[in-house]
Design an enzyme around this catalytic site. Structure first.
Site, short mmCIF file in Angstrom:
data_model
loop_
_atom_site.label_atom_id
_atom_site.label_comp_id
_atom_site.label_asym_id
_atom_site.label_seq_id
_atom_site.Cartn_x
_atom_site.Cartn_y
_atom_site.Cartn_z
N GLU A 157 0.82 -1.21 0.00
CA GLU A 157 0.00 0.00 0.00
C GLU A 157 0.86 1.27 0.00
O GLU A 157 0.59 2.24 0.71
CB GLU A 157 -0.98 -0.01 1.19
CG GLU A 157 -2.00 -1.14 1.06
CD GLU A 157 -3.12 -1.06 2.08
OE1 GLU A 157 -4.26 -1.45 1.73
OE2 GLU A 157 -2.85 -0.63 3.23
N ASP A 214 -8.75 -9.09 2.50
CA ASP A 214 -8.61 -8.10 3.56
C ASP A 214 -9.76 -8.09 4.56
O ASP A 214 -10.65 -7.26 4.48
CB ASP A 214 -8.50 -6.70 2.92
CG ASP A 214 -8.00 -5.68 3.90
OD1 ASP A 214 -8.08 -4.47 3.61
OD2 ASP A 214 -7.57 -6.10 4.98
N GLU A 217 -13.54 -3.13 10.80
CA GLU A 217 -13.33 -2.24 9.65
C GLU A 217 -14.36 -2.50 8.55
O GLU A 217 -14.85 -1.59 7.91
CB GLU A 217 -11.93 -2.47 9.10
CG GLU A 217 -11.66 -1.74 7.81
CD GLU A 217 -10.27 -1.99 7.27
OE1 GLU A 217 -9.48 -2.69 7.92
OE2 GLU A 217 -9.99 -1.46 6.19
O1 GCW Z 1 -7.43 -3.20 5.67
C1 GCW Z 1 -6.53 -2.34 5.08
C2 GCW Z 1 -6.91 -1.04 5.69
C3 GCW Z 1 -5.76 -0.14 6.03
C4 GCW Z 1 -4.69 -0.96 6.76
C5 GCW Z 1 -4.22 -2.04 5.81
C6 GCW Z 1 -3.20 -2.97 6.49
C7 GCW Z 1 -3.20 -0.24 8.48
O2 GCW Z 1 -7.80 -0.39 4.85
O3 GCW Z 1 -6.26 0.88 6.87
O4 GCW Z 1 -3.61 -0.14 7.12
O5 GCW Z 1 -5.28 -2.89 5.41
O6 GCW Z 1 -3.64 -4.01 6.98
O7 GCW Z 1 -2.02 -2.62 6.52
#
Ligand code: GCW
Length: 713
Positions: A304, A377, A405
């Site tokens: 990311e 995720d 989340e």
């Molecule tokens: O789930 C995603 C999230 C990010 C998170 C990332 C990760 C901390 O949207 O907010 O960053 O994964 O797990 O690194």
């Protein structure tokens, strides 16, 4: 005569007042220490005394916890002495002669550093609580109190050994006080007040974690600010670490891979550069000069947009091993995350496997790869990440998400015990049958030198710590499963309800059923049948299956995942599509590959199927989708009815707060149902069956809805 009646009435109102005030004081801040009633089914009598001989910060805590706990539970003061008499509890380490005489040598060896023994010696009418270390005895003391609160006194004769050595919370807390994906207020780590001012919350946090066996915490976000390794911040971290240590909790930090250049002003952060290696060695020495028992580093790299070894043409192993070499002299570990994907890499669900499998066996012994439960995720449901069981020469640790989340933040009651258990019990078949994920990661299969499990915390400054009273159960359950992954989700739910609210049989039964069904409900009203990633971009809250953001990465948008068209819906990950199924071991691979054999909960994860595809129950796909979404809404409405029937069984304040949250959840379940069905209807061209409730919203209105949530950094 009149006086006597006056006295009786006076005492009645005093007691009522006390009870009411103590009940009214219950605002969630007490966590699972709230209910101090003894379980009615308990057969244990009030101990005549607590015998403690050893002294340490931890033993001072043990004495306080047992004294206060027993006094509350038995409404009788518990006195501490060194004189053993019938009815005494003997509390001490196995090294103590007063304790050792009741133990066998092999069991002392077997329990290791964290395990404990609670044993009733009937012939002498005494009970011992012991372990090989202070913190093990502390775990035993909390277990003993939990048994008294929950009535499971068959557990008074126990030998408990934790399944994972390291049971760690990951706080995605930023140094500016915000919490990424946090829905319980601000960060509890008051960086601007530290090191001078120490929040009392740190001790409450340590106590809560020790009571469920959590023994590690990563204080800062994996999207790490290099500043956390500056001396200024290390002095702050030291103060927190000192507060947590007596409760057996090790402190860890997330690091930014480019710290050498960002913080150390080096021209590079290349892990093969000698200056960079020296910088990390010096930095690690500095960290340990403040925190001698520091746990190690958590690393999100080349993920990311974060920097990492690949920026310098190096591999994840090069990066991890450099840090591991620096930490090794201090017994520190590196938890290196496998959460990697990039827009050019094809199917996002395949990329972590493709990137890490070639590195299997190249990591140092003090590196463990931290892998999310699913390949994408933290969705309401995902198949397990195929890295588990396939990386056979590298230690892996599960990363579970406790914060919600993708599960309604702190507005939706979603008990995650069922999700955690589903994942841990999954058979990967990678070494034949019964190669379950819990066995693959707890050292049973590969005899790993390090075993660990991490949970992304849902904790903040809200009075009830987690934003939703029932979200506390997810923190509690993560800890209990990290200690013993064989516990049942239902048993843990009941334990938590009794310690947090009431022993009332009907309350515990009814609400544990709601908790056990709540994850399936959220799957039904958000992403049934293997659909996934339909939420709004960036905030991840409400439904936006139509979400298109010019310039945003396609793999951050719903259409990438649902791929709805006039023909059908779903992501073809079968051998005719991205072939993600090839990353799974037989018989899973063939089962996932064939829509007729694929478990329906993963159907649209692995397949793009026509709207009229016939399911096992004879319904076509479109009709089944309508049924699932509608059923999810009904499930929440049933949760509401169940909760409303509980009025009077718990304190009014928390009852009302939870009632309000369920009302929000019910409204939002309808929002999810209507947004998804009305949007997908534009592709299917089919009606929602007339025997199902009509949508309450119009699609064009839902598309205009904007969220007032600050998009997370
Ligand atoms: O789930 C995603 C999230 C990010 C998170 C990332 C990760 C901390 O949207 O907010 O960053 O994964 O797990 O690194």
């Amino acid at each position: 005569m009149l006086n006597k009646y006056f006295l009786i009435i006076f005492l009645y109102f005093i007691t009522l007042g006390h009870w009411a005030s103590s009940q009214n004081m219950l605002d969630g801040s007490e966590l699972w220490f709230a209910n101090t009633e003894l379980s009615k089914s308990i057969q244990i009598t009030h101990p005549s005394s607590i015998c403690i001989w050893e002294t340490s910060d931890t033993f001072a805590i043990i004495e306080e916890e047992l004294k206060a706990g027993l006094t509350n539970l038995f409404n009788l003061s518990a006195n501490v002495s060194k004189k053993v008499k019938p009815g005494s509890i003997l509390v001490g380490t196995s090294a103590l002669k007063e304790i050792a005489k009741y133990l066998k040598a092999d069991e002392i060896k077997k329990i290791g550093d964290d395990g404990f023994i609670i044993r009733t010696v009937k012939s002498e009418n005494i009970t011992i609580i012991t372990g090989n270390t202070d913190k093990a005895v502390l775990y035993g003391a909390y277990h003993y109190l939990r048994v008294l609160q929950t009535g499971k006194d068959e557990e008074i004769d126990v030998v408990e050994i934790p399944d994972y050595q390291r049971r760690i919370l990951n706080h995605w807390d930023n140094l500016d006080g915000s919490v990424e994906r946090g829905y319980a207020g601000k960060s509890m780590w008051k960086w601007d007040e530290l090191p001078a001012k120490i929040s009392p919350k740190y001790i409450d946090y340590a106590r809560a974690n020790a009571s469920i066996g959590i023994n590690g915490t990563v204080l800062n976000n994996v999207n790490a600010n290099p500043e956390v390794l500056s001396q200024t911040y290390l002095k702050k971290v030291k103060v927190i670490a000192d507060q947590l240590r007596p409760y057996g909790i090790k402190t860890y930090l997330s690091i930014n891979f480019s710290s050498p250049s960002e913080l150390g002003n080096l021209s590079t952060s290349d892990p093969m550069d000698e200056e960079v290696q020296k910088w990390w060695q010096a930095k690690v020495r500095e960290v340990y000069s403040f925190i001698p028992d520091f746990g190690g580093f958590l690393v999100k790299a080349n993920s990311e947009g974060l920097p990492g070894p690949q920026d310098f043409g190096r591999t994840h192993a090069d990066g991890a091993n450099m840090l591991a070499d620096a930490l090794k002299p201090f017994n520190g570990i590196v938890m290196w995350r496998a959460f990697v994907y990039n827009p050019e890499g094809g199917d996002r669900a395949k990329q972590a496997y493709d990137e890490f499998m070639p590195l299997d066996g190249q990591f140092r012994k003090n590196v463990i790869i931290q892998v999310k439960n699913g390949p994408v995720d933290f969705q309401p449901r995902e198949p397990f990440s195929p890295l588990f069981g396939n990386m056979k020469k590298t230690s892996l640790m599960p990363e579970l998400q406790i914060t919600q989340e993708y599960l309604g933040f702190s507005d939706h009651l979603v008990y995650l015990g069922t999700l955690f258990k589903e994942f841990l019990n999954t058979d990967t078949y990678t070494l034949g049958k019964n190669t379950t994920i819990h066995r693959l990661t707890d050292g049973s299969v590969f005899n790993d030198s390090i075993t660990a499990i991490a949970g992304v915390a849902n904790i903040g400054t809200d009075t009830n710590w987690c934003g939703h009273h029932f979200a506390q159960a997810n923190w509690y359950t993560f800890g209990r499963l990290a200690w013993n992954h064989q516990l049942s989700a239902r048993e843990i739910a009941k334990e938590w309800l009794m310690q947090t609210f009431s022993h009332d049989h009907d309350f515990v039964n009814q609400m544990s059923c709601v908790m056990m069904e709540s994850r399936e409900a959220v799957v039904n009203y958000m992403t049934p049948l293997g659909l996934h990633h339909l939420m709004g971009w960036s905030h991840h809250y409400g439904p936006e299956p139509w979400c298109e953001i010019p310039g945003a990465r396609p793999d951050w948008l719903p259409a990438y995942y649902h791929k709805a068209d006039s023909f059908g819906i779903g992501f073809d990950r079968s051998s005719t599509g991205s072939n993600a199924v090839s990353q799974y071991t037989e018989p899973l691979r063939s089962m996932f590959d064939d829509p007729a054999l694929c478990p329906e909960e993963y159907l649209l994860w692995f397949h793009h199927l026509p709207w009229d595809y016939e399911l096992i129950n004879g319904r076509d796909l479109w009709t089944e989708m309508c049924c699932r979404y509608s059923y999810g809404v009904e499930q929440v409405e049933l949760f509401q009815k169940t909760w409303n029937s509980m009025e009077g069984k718990i304190d009014l304040a928390r009852f009302k707060e939870i009632q309000k949250k369920l009302s929000i959840q019910s409204t939002e379940a309808i929002w999810w149902r209507d947004a998804c069905l009305l949007y997908f209807q534009t592709f299917s061209g089919r009606n929602i069956p007339l025997w199902l409730n009509r949508p309450e919203y119009k699609l064009e209105d839902l598309k205009k809805r904007k969220f007032n949530l600050k998009p997370h950094s």
